[in-house]
Enzyme design. Structure first.
Site, mmCIF file in Angstrom:
data_model
loop_
_atom_site.group_PDB
_atom_site.id
_atom_site.type_symbol
_atom_site.label_atom_id
_atom_site.label_comp_id
_atom_site.label_asym_id
_atom_site.label_seq_id
_atom_site.Cartn_x
_atom_site.Cartn_y
_atom_site.Cartn_z
ATOM 1 N N HIS A 75 0.841 -1.194 -0.136
ATOM 2 C CA HIS A 75 0.038 0.080 -0.079
ATOM 3 C C HIS A 75 1.041 1.193 -0.131
ATOM 4 O O HIS A 75 0.503 2.026 -0.672
ATOM 5 C CB HIS A 75 -0.999 -0.077 1.240
ATOM 6 N N ASP A 78 2.370 1.936 -3.432
ATOM 7 C CA ASP A 78 1.295 2.270 -4.175
ATOM 8 C C ASP A 78 1.027 3.726 -4.012
ATOM 9 O O ASP A 78 0.998 4.429 -5.070
ATOM 10 C CB ASP A 78 0.150 1.482 -4.039
#
Length: 108
Positions: A75, A78
């Site tokens: 995450h 990203d």
């Protein structure tokens, strides 16, 4: 800094960079190019902070310290990638706005 703090620092800095980039875009749209460039400089500083945190764990891993690949780390990566892409594209948009305002002034 422990592993989770490192990951959260990447997310925080990347999120700040993305937000600042979009603030810069709005300023450019309004014709405040100086403000837009200032916000972009702030965004770049936040991205540099995120990259420095990321580089720290990369260097440690290269030196033999192993980290668990977690959904939170993915995450964070990203977020960093999205913030970098937003910054790059918004820089181009700001340049387009700047050229449009210059062309508008020259035709008036």
């Amino acid at each position: 800094m422990d592993y989770e703090q490192i990951i959260l620092a990447i997310i925080a800095h990347a999120g700040n960079a993305r937000s600042l980039s979009f603030e810069a875009l709005q300023l450019a749209k309004e014709g405040n190019l100086q403000g837009a460039y200032q916000k972009m400089n702030e965004a770049k500083a936040e991205l540099l902070n995120a990259h420095n945190v990321q580089s720290d764990i990369l260097h440690k891993e290269a030196a033999g310290e192993k980290y668990e690949i977690s959904l939170l780390l993915i995450h964070a990566q990203d977020h960093l990638m999205a913030a970098t892409l937003a910054k790059d594209l918004i820089e181009e948009f700001i340049e387009l706005y700047e050229n449009a305002f210059k062309n508008k002034k020259s035709t008036e």
